[in-house]
Scaffold this motif. Structure first.
Motif, PDB file in Angstrom:
ATOM      1  N   ARG A 138       5.245   4.587  -9.381  1.00 52.03           N
ATOM      2  CA  ARG A 138       3.998   4.035  -9.894  1.00 52.03           C
ATOM      3  C   ARG A 138       4.172   2.600 -10.409  1.00 52.03           C
ATOM      4  O   ARG A 138       3.540   2.187 -11.361  1.00 52.03           O
ATOM      5  CB  ARG A 138       3.425   4.953 -10.967  1.00 52.03           C
ATOM      6  N   LEU A 139       5.031   1.811  -9.755  1.00 54.89           N
ATOM      7  CA  LEU A 139       5.318   0.441 -10.164  1.00 54.89           C
ATOM      8  C   LEU A 139       4.145  -0.473  -9.829  1.00 54.89           C
ATOM      9  O   LEU A 139       3.633  -0.463  -8.713  1.00 54.89           O
ATOM     10  CB  LEU A 139       6.575  -0.060  -9.458  1.00 54.89           C
ATOM     11  N   ARG A 140       3.736  -1.255 -10.822  1.00 57.06           N
ATOM     12  CA  ARG A 140       2.633  -2.198 -10.640  1.00 57.06           C
ATOM     13  C   ARG A 140       2.939  -3.458 -11.444  1.00 57.06           C
ATOM     14  O   ARG A 140       3.258  -3.389 -12.624  1.00 57.06           O
ATOM     15  CB  ARG A 140       1.323  -1.574 -11.089  1.00 57.06           C
ATOM     16  N   VAL A 141       2.833  -4.613 -10.803  1.00 59.37           N
ATOM     17  CA  VAL A 141       3.054  -5.906 -11.451  1.00 59.37           C
ATOM     18  C   VAL A 141       1.805  -6.741 -11.257  1.00 59.37           C
ATOM     19  O   VAL A 141       1.307  -6.867 -10.136  1.00 59.37           O
ATOM     20  CB  VAL A 141       4.272  -6.643 -10.832  1.00 59.37           C
ATOM     21  N   LYS A 190       0.285 -17.756 -19.623  1.00 56.63           N
ATOM     22  CA  LYS A 190       0.402 -16.893 -18.456  1.00 56.63           C
ATOM     23  C   LYS A 190       1.445 -15.819 -18.727  1.00 56.63           C
ATOM     24  O   LYS A 190       2.539 -16.111 -19.216  1.00 56.63           O
ATOM     25  CB  LYS A 190       0.806 -17.737 -17.244  1.00 56.63           C
ATOM     26  N   VAL A 191       1.092 -14.562 -18.414  1.00 61.21           N
ATOM     27  CA  VAL A 191       2.003 -13.439 -18.620  1.00 61.21           C
ATOM     28  C   VAL A 191       2.006 -12.541 -17.386  1.00 61.21           C
ATOM     29  O   VAL A 191       1.075 -12.570 -16.574  1.00 61.21           O
ATOM     30  CB  VAL A 191       1.624 -12.593 -19.863  1.00 61.21           C
ATOM     31  N   TYR A 192       3.052 -11.744 -17.264  1.00 66.35           N
ATOM     32  CA  TYR A 192       3.116 -10.700 -16.249  1.00 66.35           C
ATOM     33  C   TYR A 192       3.045  -9.362 -16.949  1.00 66.35           C
ATOM     34  O   TYR A 192       3.712  -9.155 -17.969  1.00 66.35           O
ATOM     35  CB  TYR A 192       4.421 -10.788 -15.444  1.00 66.35           C
ATOM     36  N   GLU A 209     -15.656  10.447  -7.194  1.00 64.98           N
ATOM     37  CA  GLU A 209     -15.397   9.018  -7.401  1.00 64.98           C
ATOM     38  C   GLU A 209     -14.104   8.655  -6.709  1.00 64.98           C
ATOM     39  O   GLU A 209     -13.159   9.458  -6.673  1.00 64.98           O
ATOM     40  CB  GLU A 209     -15.273   8.685  -8.894  1.00 64.98           C
ATOM     41  N   TRP A 210     -14.051   7.433  -6.202  1.00 67.47           N
ATOM     42  CA  TRP A 210     -12.831   6.887  -5.611  1.00 67.47           C
ATOM     43  C   TRP A 210     -12.913   5.380  -5.754  1.00 67.47           C
ATOM     44  O   TRP A 210     -13.892   4.763  -5.337  1.00 67.47           O
ATOM     45  CB  TRP A 210     -12.703   7.260  -4.135  1.00 67.47           C
ATOM     46  N   SER A 211     -11.915   4.778  -6.388  1.00 63.97           N
ATOM     47  CA  SER A 211     -11.899   3.320  -6.496  1.00 63.97           C
ATOM     48  C   SER A 211     -10.473   2.824  -6.319  1.00 63.97           C
ATOM     49  O   SER A 211      -9.512   3.547  -6.591  1.00 63.97           O
ATOM     50  CB  SER A 211     -12.462   2.854  -7.845  1.00 63.97           C
ATOM     51  N   GLU A 212     -10.377   1.597  -5.832  1.00 59.45           N
ATOM     52  CA  GLU A 212      -9.082   0.962  -5.590  1.00 59.45           C
ATOM     53  C   GLU A 212      -9.056  -0.371  -6.306  1.00 59.45           C
ATOM     54  O   GLU A 212     -10.037  -1.118  -6.265  1.00 59.45           O
ATOM     55  CB  GLU A 212      -8.854   0.720  -4.101  1.00 59.45           C
ATOM     56  N   GLU A 213      -7.931  -0.658  -6.956  1.00 59.93           N
ATOM     57  CA  GLU A 213      -7.793  -1.941  -7.638  1.00 59.93           C
ATOM     58  C   GLU A 213      -6.420  -2.510  -7.322  1.00 59.93           C
ATOM     59  O   GLU A 213      -5.397  -1.944  -7.665  1.00 59.93           O
ATOM     60  CB  GLU A 213      -7.945  -1.771  -9.152  1.00 59.93           C
ATOM     61  N   ARG A 214      -6.432  -3.642  -6.610  1.00 60.34           N
ATOM     62  CA  ARG A 214      -5.187  -4.334  -6.287  1.00 60.34           C
ATOM     63  C   ARG A 214      -4.781  -5.179  -7.489  1.00 60.34           C
ATOM     64  O   ARG A 214      -5.596  -5.828  -8.102  1.00 60.34           O
ATOM     65  CB  ARG A 214      -5.360  -5.233  -5.061  1.00 60.34           C
ATOM     66  N   ARG A 215      -3.502  -5.141  -7.810  1.00 58.85           N
ATOM     67  CA  ARG A 215      -2.994  -5.915  -8.951  1.00 58.85           C
ATOM     68  C   ARG A 215      -2.092  -6.999  -8.502  1.00 58.85           C
ATOM     69  O   ARG A 215      -1.472  -7.063  -7.588  1.00 58.85           O
ATOM     70  CB  ARG A 215      -2.242  -5.016  -9.914  1.00 58.85           C
TER      71      ARG A 215
END
Length: 185
Positions: free
Chosen positions: A50-53, A62-64, A179-185
């Protein structure tokens, strides 16, 4: 004389702007921010799920933001982009490993058993339906729970895979996605 003074001020302002951009333009990059967070947690990319950056701005800097799971623990880090300083870190025990709910409370166990007897779709079947929509994702990428809301049982959860978060709700009796949603990070 006024013209020389104006040109001199403009030259000073231009030099200050260039110097300021150079100082604030440093960025360690998302890969290095990820490495810092994983190292602080004492793990490697191969061991986490479940890695997300993602990139963000916090108080004008600016932060990550790095999120990942390791066994039954979720981690969140905020890393300063200019120099790699860890601004914040948080760990949360999820109580879920490989999709199996672990509880300490006997009453909650009986509540969960009672709820699952009132639904037609098993958690495993709901999990499989969600994973069908995200090719390549596996059991370790899913978090899901049975919930009773607005007069109906539904499975609510998310899948984090390839830096995309998929949020979903599935009717626990019909298997229909509510419901179904997608969010690109």
């Amino acid at each position: 004389m006024k013209r020389r003074m104006f040109l001199g001020c403009m030259a000073v302002l231009a030099a200050a702007a260039v110097a300021g951009c150079g100082a604030g333009g440093n960025d360690i990059g998302s890969d290095e921010a990820q490495r810092i967070a994983l190292e602080d947690a004492g793990t490697t990319e191969d061991e986490v799920t479940r890695l997300r950056v993602s990139q963000d701005s916090d108080d004008g800097r600016k932060v990550y933001e790095i999120q990942f799971s390791l066994d039954v623990t979720d981690y969140e880090y905020e890393i300063q982009a200019s120099d790699g300083t860890i601004l914040s870190s948080d760990r949360e025990e999820t109580g879920t490993a490989q999709g199996n709910t672990q509880t300490d409370d006997g009453a909650q166990n009986s509540q969960n058993t009672q709820n699952t007897q009132q639904v037609a779709l098993s958690e495993a079947d709901a999990r499989a339906l969600a994973l069908e929509r995200v090719p390549g994702a596996g059991e370790q990428d899913v978090r899901m729970e049975l919930d009773y809301d607005d007069g109906q049982y539904k499975y609510e959860g998310d899948i984090i895979y390839n830096n995309i978060e998929y949020d979903f709700e599935i009717d626990a009796n019909t298997g229909t996605f509510l419901e179904w949603s997608e969010e690109r990070r």
